[in-house]
Design a protein around this motif. Structure first.
Motif, PDB file in Angstrom:
ATOM      1  N   SER A 206       0.849  -1.202   0.000  1.00 14.98           N
ATOM      2  CA  SER A 206       0.000   0.000   0.000  1.00 14.98           C
ATOM      3  C   SER A 206       0.875   1.239   0.000  1.00 14.98           C
ATOM      4  CB  SER A 206      -0.868   0.047   1.266  1.00 14.98           C
ATOM      5  OG  SER A 206      -1.700  -1.078   1.337  1.00 14.98           O
ATOM      6  N   VAL A 207       0.333   2.323  -0.510  1.00 15.87           N
ATOM      7  CA  VAL A 207       1.082   3.578  -0.515  1.00 15.87           C
ATOM      8  C   VAL A 207       0.164   4.732  -0.137  1.00 15.87           C
ATOM      9  CG1 VAL A 207       0.704   3.959  -2.990  1.00 15.87           C
ATOM     10  CG2 VAL A 207       2.639   5.088  -1.842  1.00 15.87           C
ATOM     11  N   ALA A 208       0.738   5.707   0.570  1.00 12.57           N
ATOM     12  CA  ALA A 208       0.056   6.968   0.873  1.00 12.57           C
ATOM     13  C   ALA A 208       1.096   8.074   0.755  1.00 12.57           C
ATOM     14  CB  ALA A 208      -0.552   6.942   2.277  1.00 12.57           C
ATOM     15  N   GLY A 209       0.645   9.305   0.648  1.00 11.23           N
ATOM     16  CA  GLY A 209       1.621  10.379   0.495  1.00 11.23           C
ATOM     17  C   GLY A 209       1.072  11.738   0.845  1.00 11.23           C
ATOM     18  N   VAL A 210       1.960  12.626   1.225  1.00 14.23           N
ATOM     19  CA  VAL A 210       1.627  14.051   1.329  1.00 14.23           C
ATOM     20  C   VAL A 210       2.632  14.788   0.465  1.00 14.23           C
ATOM     21  CG1 VAL A 210       0.399  14.157   3.533  1.00 14.23           C
ATOM     22  CG2 VAL A 210       2.882  14.152   3.531  1.00 14.23           C
ATOM     23  N   LEU A 211       2.119  15.726  -0.316  1.00 13.91           N
ATOM     24  CA  LEU A 211       2.935  16.374  -1.337  1.00 13.91           C
ATOM     25  C   LEU A 211       2.866  17.876  -1.177  1.00 13.91           C
ATOM     26  CD1 LEU A 211       1.521  14.093  -4.134  1.00 13.91           C
ATOM     27  CD2 LEU A 211       3.871  14.008  -3.292  1.00 13.91           C
ATOM     28  N   THR A 212       3.867  18.561  -1.690  1.00  9.87           N
ATOM     29  CA  THR A 212       3.910  20.015  -1.610  1.00  9.87           C
ATOM     30  C   THR A 212       2.622  20.645  -2.125  1.00  9.87           C
ATOM     31  OG1 THR A 212       5.125  22.001  -2.236  1.00  9.87           O
ATOM     32  CG2 THR A 212       4.978  20.269  -3.891  1.00  9.87           C
ATOM     33  N   ARG A 213       2.221  21.748  -1.454  1.00  6.68           N
ATOM     34  CA  ARG A 213       1.083  22.505  -1.971  1.00  6.68           C
ATOM     35  C   ARG A 213       1.538  23.606  -2.920  1.00  6.68           C
ATOM     36  NH1 ARG A 213      -2.379  23.596   3.509  1.00  6.68           N
ATOM     37  NH2 ARG A 213      -2.056  21.551   4.422  1.00  6.68           N
TER      38      ARG A 213
ATOM     39  N   LEU B 147      -1.203   8.853   7.854  1.00  4.63           N
ATOM     40  CA  LEU B 147      -0.103   9.729   7.432  1.00  4.63           C
ATOM     41  C   LEU B 147      -0.525  11.194   7.514  1.00  4.63           C
ATOM     42  CD1 LEU B 147       2.793   9.932   6.310  1.00  4.63           C
ATOM     43  CD2 LEU B 147       1.824   9.808   4.012  1.00  4.63           C
ATOM     44  N   ASP B 148      -1.757  11.487   7.115  1.00  5.28           N
ATOM     45  CA  ASP B 148      -2.249  12.872   7.218  1.00  5.28           C
ATOM     46  C   ASP B 148      -2.217  13.336   8.668  1.00  5.28           C
ATOM     47  OD1 ASP B 148      -2.698  13.117   4.504  1.00  5.28           O
ATOM     48  OD2 ASP B 148      -4.824  12.621   4.609  1.00  5.28           O
ATOM     49  N   ARG B 149      -2.663  12.475   9.569  1.00  7.18           N
ATOM     50  CA  ARG B 149      -2.682  12.847  10.974  1.00  7.18           C
ATOM     51  C   ARG B 149      -1.249  13.047  11.490  1.00  7.18           C
ATOM     52  NH1 ARG B 149      -5.988   9.756  15.776  1.00  7.18           N
ATOM     53  NH2 ARG B 149      -7.758  10.446  14.511  1.00  7.18           N
ATOM     54  N   ALA B 150      -0.351  12.154  11.102  1.00  6.97           N
ATOM     55  CA  ALA B 150       1.046  12.271  11.540  1.00  6.97           C
ATOM     56  C   ALA B 150       1.684  13.543  10.976  1.00  6.97           C
ATOM     57  CB  ALA B 150       1.836  11.046  11.105  1.00  6.97           C
ATOM     58  N   ASN B 151       1.380  13.831   9.730  1.00  4.66           N
ATOM     59  CA  ASN B 151       1.934  15.021   9.073  1.00  4.66           C
ATOM     60  C   ASN B 151       1.553  16.299   9.818  1.00  4.66           C
ATOM     61  OD1 ASN B 151       3.038  16.648   6.858  1.00  4.66           O
ATOM     62  ND2 ASN B 151       0.891  17.086   6.393  1.00  4.66           N
TER      63      ASN B 151
ATOM     64  N   ARG C 237       7.590  12.658  13.424  1.00  2.00           N
ATOM     65  CA  ARG C 237       8.110  13.741  14.252  1.00  2.00           C
ATOM     66  C   ARG C 237       9.632  13.643  14.354  1.00  2.00           C
ATOM     67  NH1 ARG C 237       9.420  13.712  18.989  1.00  2.00           N
ATOM     68  NH2 ARG C 237       8.370  11.749  19.467  1.00  2.00           N
ATOM     69  N   GLN C 238      10.130  12.417  14.543  1.00  2.00           N
ATOM     70  CA  GLN C 238      11.588  12.239  14.606  1.00  2.00           C
ATOM     71  C   GLN C 238      12.253  12.687  13.304  1.00  2.00           C
ATOM     72  OE1 GLN C 238      13.382   8.589  16.159  1.00  2.00           O
ATOM     73  NE2 GLN C 238      11.336   7.902  16.785  1.00  2.00           N
ATOM     74  N   LEU C 239      11.657  12.271  12.191  1.00  2.00           N
ATOM     75  CA  LEU C 239      12.240  12.615  10.886  1.00  2.00           C
ATOM     76  C   LEU C 239      12.200  14.129  10.667  1.00  2.00           C
ATOM     77  CD1 LEU C 239      10.648   9.774   8.725  1.00  2.00           C
ATOM     78  CD2 LEU C 239      13.058   9.940   9.397  1.00  2.00           C
ATOM     79  N   ALA C 240      11.070  14.728  11.002  1.00  5.14           N
ATOM     80  CA  ALA C 240      10.924  16.174  10.804  1.00  5.14           C
ATOM     81  C   ALA C 240      11.960  16.929  11.638  1.00  5.14           C
ATOM     82  CB  ALA C 240       9.511  16.623  11.175  1.00  5.14           C
ATOM     83  N   GLN C 241      12.138  16.485  12.866  1.00  4.13           N
ATOM     84  CA  GLN C 241      13.099  17.168  13.732  1.00  4.13           C
ATOM     85  C   GLN C 241      14.528  17.019  13.214  1.00  4.13           C
ATOM     86  OE1 GLN C 241      12.502  16.027  17.804  1.00  4.13           O
ATOM     87  NE2 GLN C 241      10.521  17.057  17.949  1.00  4.13           N
ATOM     88  N   LEU C 242      14.806  15.878  12.593  1.00  2.00           N
ATOM     89  CA  LEU C 242      16.151  15.698  12.024  1.00  2.00           C
ATOM     90  C   LEU C 242      16.406  16.712  10.909  1.00  2.00           C
ATOM     91  CD1 LEU C 242      16.420  11.800  11.924  1.00  2.00           C
ATOM     92  CD2 LEU C 242      17.823  13.361  13.298  1.00  2.00           C
ATOM     93  N   VAL C 243      15.367  17.026  10.143  1.00  2.24           N
ATOM     94  CA  VAL C 243      15.536  18.016   9.075  1.00  2.24           C
ATOM     95  C   VAL C 243      15.877  19.379   9.676  1.00  2.24           C
ATOM     96  CG1 VAL C 243      14.355  19.263   7.226  1.00  2.24           C
ATOM     97  CG2 VAL C 243      14.090  16.791   7.431  1.00  2.24           C
TER      98      VAL C 243
END
Lengths: 407, 407
Positions: free
Chosen positions: B46-53, B212-216, B268-274
Motif C-alpha cells: 500500500s502507498v500513501a503520500g503528502v505532497l507540496t502545496r 499519514l495525514d494525521r502524523a503530518n 516527528r523524529q524525521l521532521a526534527q532531524l531536518v
C-alpha cells in the motif's frame, strides 16, 4: 553605524505653514541626542492614519486609532529609544500622561494629540522623562525643522529619510512633505515604522483617510525588509489647510486626483527610502508581477518573492537563481501555471513557458545583478492582475545587526 | 561541507521485509557518488503520500499525486542533484520515461511506480542518464540498505537522517523505518523535502493515508527552516504487509491506534532531524503555544514565531528577546490579547500579563539560551488551542550557504 550603501541624500525641505517643530532630549537611553519631538499643528488641521495590524499593538497605536475618529489634530508627540509596547497599564498611563501634558501646553483637547513611540519593546515609557521631554520640546517649538525631527525620531536608521512633492489644487500649489524612520522589523501588513506626512492642503478628514488608504496600498503595503511586522507601525498624515483653497472633500472635488496622486508618490518615495535603509541591505530590489488573476493575487505573489530568504540571499550573492523565484511563486498560494510563467532579471528573459529560455545570454544578467538596483519581473500569463513591491537583499549584515542587538 | 553541530548519529536499521534497495550513479552532476535510488516493493504494498502545496510542483510530484489514487506501489525511484522542477514538457517526458523503465524492470504497471527528484530547479532531468541510472540501480537491488539510500537521496544535507520505531498490532510486532533528506527550502505548507517511510505492517491504502495525514499535522507541517516551500516536497509511506497480521482498514481496526501513534512518532523524529540539519543551524528551537483560540490558531502563531528572522537571529545571538516574540505573535493575525500573554524561555517566565516579569532571574535564561536546545513557550490565555513547532536559528552560516550556492 555604517551608512547604508543605498542611502539617499536628505532633500531640501521648505517649512509647511501651520506646522511648528520642537525637539528635546528626554534621555530614554543614555545619550545626549534629541529623542522627543513635538509637532504643533494649526487649528483646523485634519488627520488620517494607517496603523499596524499587529494584534499586540503599542498604547500609542491604540491611542491614535481611537483619536483618528475625531479627524482633527493639534499636536504630534514622538518618542525614540523606547517603543512603550507590551508594557501593560504602566505604559498606557505614560502615553496618556505625556499626551495630556502636550494638550495642556498646546491648549487643545487631549483627543487632538497624536503619539508614536519607537525603540525597545517591553520597557514602560518613563512617565517623568516623557512629560519633561515634551515640555522641553514645546519650549523649543519653532526652532526645529523637518531635518531635526527626522533625526529625533530615528533609532537604528543609518540615514535621515524624507521626501517632498507638490500638487496643484485648482490654481493653488500645495506642498506635501514626509519624514520616516525604520530599517528593520519591516513587513507586509501595512508595513513600516513611523512615517509622518504634512501638507498645507485643505482636506476633509474622511477624504484624507481615503487618499492615504489608496496611497498606502501601493507604498507602505508593498515593502518588506524581513517580513516582521512591528507592534508600533504608524503613518499619520496632517493637512493644515493653510494653502487656503476650497477644501477637498471627496474624489469629485477639483484637484482631488492631483492631491491623491502626489500623496501616493510621496508615500512610495518614503517607503522606498525605508527599504534603502533595510538592515544589512546592499541591493534595492524591485519586483514586478503581471498577468496574475487579480491585483491582490499579484501583490501576494510579489510579497512572497520579496520575503523569501532564498531569493534575497541569491540576490546578495549576485546569482540569477530564478528557480528560487519559481519556488516563491509556487508557495504564495495563488493561482499559477508553471507552463505559462515567465521570469525576467533586468531586461533579460531567463525563463518562459515552463522552462529556462535556451541559451539566454547570462552576461547582461550578471551585469544587472552586479548593480545596486535589481529588477525581477514575473508574468503569470493568467490575467491582468499586477503589483510592484520593493525589498532588499539578505546579507551577513542583517545577521550581524540582529544577532548582536540586545533586548 | 561541515556537519551540522546539531547532527544525530545514524540509527541501526534492520531491513523491512518486502523492501529491496539498489543505488547507482546516474551522474546528474560531475560526481562519482550514487545519485539514483530504486526501491522495489513486494506485490500488495500500500502507498500513501503528502505532497507540496506549491502551485508550481515538479513533474514527479504531479506523477505521485495521480498515482496515489491507485493506492498500490511496486517501486520508488529517487534522483538527487536535479529536481527536474520547472522543466516543462522535456522534464515531464523524462519522468515518464524513467518510471516506465522502472516498471518494465520490476515487472509492474507504470502506475505502481513512484518517483521523486531533488536538486537544482530548471534543468530537465537528462532522460538517458535517468534511464541508465535506474537500470543500474535495478541490477544492484538487494545490495543497498537504508543507509546507502539515505546517502544517495541527499543533496546539501550535512548528515544522513533516518529513524525507526515499532508498534504492536495485536500480537504482531511491526517495524516502521523512515529516511529523509532536506536542510534548506524547508517551510510551512506540509513542509519538507523528500521523506520515505517503509513498514511491514499490513495497512489498507485509505487508512495509511489517514494515518499519514494525521502524523503530518504534528510533524512535517510543524517545522520550518526558512519559510520557503519547495516545489518537490514529498513524503511517501509504503506498507508491504509482510508482517502478516489482519490488515488495518480504519481507526476501529485492532492495533490501528498503536500503528498511527508509531507513525506519528516516526514522522516527528524525521521532521526534527531536518531542522537539526537546517542550513547554518546552531540551535534547535522548540516553540510551544498554548491557550490559543484553537489548535489551528496556535499552529499559525507558532509558525509565525518560528519563521520570524528577528526571533531566529535573537536566538542565534543568545538574546532572550521576548519583545520579538510578542511582535511575531502580533503579526500572526490570530486573536491575541497583549494583557493575557505570557512568555517562557526554558523554565523561566519572562513576561506575563502584558508586561515583563519584574526582576525575573536572567541567569537561568542566559544559561538556557547558551545551550543547543532552546525552548520558547507562549501562552495566549484565551482558550485551549495548542501546538508545538520546531525551527532552528538564523545565522551567518545560512547566508554563506545561500548567497554562495549557484543555480
Amino acid at each position: 553605524m555604517t551608512i547604508s550603501p543605498l542611502a539617499r541624500p536628505f532633500p531640501a525641505l521648505a517649512p509647511i505653514t501651520g506646522v511648528r517643530i520642537g525637539t528635546a532630549t528626554a534621555g530614554y537611553k543614555n545619550w545626549s541626542r534629541a529623542d522627543v519631538t513635538l509637532v504643533e499643528l494649526a487649528a483646523g488641521t485634519s488627520v488620517a492614519g494607517v496603523l499596524t495590524r499587529s494584534r499586540c499593538p503599542s498604547p500609542e497605536v491604540e491611542l491614535c486609532r481611537e483619536r483618528l475618529a475625531g479627524g482633527q489634530a493639534r499636536a504630534l508627540v514622538v518618542n525614540a529609544g523606547n517603543s512603550n509596547a507590551f508594557t501593560g497599564l504602566t505604559g498606557r498611563q505614560a502615553a496618556a500622561a505625556q499626551t495630556a501634558a502636550a494638550a495642556t501646553l498646546v491648549g487643545c483637547a487631549p483627543e487632538a494629540v497624536f503619539a508614536a513611540s519607537t525603540g525597545v519593546i517591553g520597557v514602560p515609557l518613563p512617565q517623568d522623562k516623557a512629560v519633561a521631554g515634551v515640555t522641553a520640546a514645546h519650549a523649543a517649538l519653532g526652532t526645529g525643522d523637518f531635518h531635526a525631527a527626522t533625526l529625533a525620531i530615528g533609532t537604528t536608521d543609518t540615514f535621515a529619510k524624507a521626501a517632498t512633492t507638490a500638487a496643484l489644487v485648482g490654481d493653488t500649489r500645495v506642498t506635501l512633505t514626509g519624514i520616516i524612520k525604520g530599517s528593520g522589523m519591516i513587513a507586509p501588513d501595512m508595513a513600516t515604522m513611523l512615517g509622518f506626512i504634512f501638507t498645507d492642503a485643505a482636506v476633509a478628514p474622511a477624504f484624507l483617510q481615503a487618499a492615504l488608504d489608496r496611497a498606502n496600498a501601493t507604498s507602505f503595503s508593498c515593502i518588506t525588509v524581513d517580513g516582521d511586522t512591528s507592534t508600533s507601525d504608524t503613518v499619520l498624515a496632517f493637512a493644515t489647510g493653510a494653502a487656503g483653497h476650497a477644501p477637498l472633500t471627496g474624489w469629485d472635488s477639483p484637484g482631488a486626483d492631483a492631491f491623491a496622486a502626489a500623496l501616493a508618490d510621496l508615500c512610495r518615495q518614503l517607503a522606498q527610502l525605508v527599504v534603502r535603509d533595510g538592515e544589512g541591505a546592499t541591493k534595492f530590489i524591485t519586483i514586478s508581477v503581471t498577468g496574475a488573476e487579480s491585483d491582490a493575487a499579484a501583490h501576494r505573489i510579489g510579497m512572497s518573492i520579496a520575503n523569501s530568504p532564498l531569493v534575497k540571499t541569491a540576490i546578495a550573492g549576485g546569482d540569477a537563481n530564478w528557480g528560487r523565484v519559481v519556488m516563491a511563486v509556487g508557495k504564495a498560494g495563488e493561482a499559477a501555471d508553471r507552463d505559462r510563467l515567465s521570469i525576467r532579471f533586468g531586461t533579460t528573459e531567463v525563463a518562459a513557458g515552463g522552462a529556462v529560455v535556451p541559451g539566454y545570454d547570462e552576461a547582461p544578467v550578471a551585469a544587472h545583478l552586479a548593480g545596486e538596483d535589481v529588477e525581477i519581473a514575473v508574468d503569470l500569463g493568467l490575467g491582468s492582475g499586477r503589483a510592484r513591491v520593493w525589498t532588499c537583499d539578505l546579507t551577513h549584515g542583517y545577521i550581524s545587526i540582529n544577532a548582536d542587538y540586545r533586548s
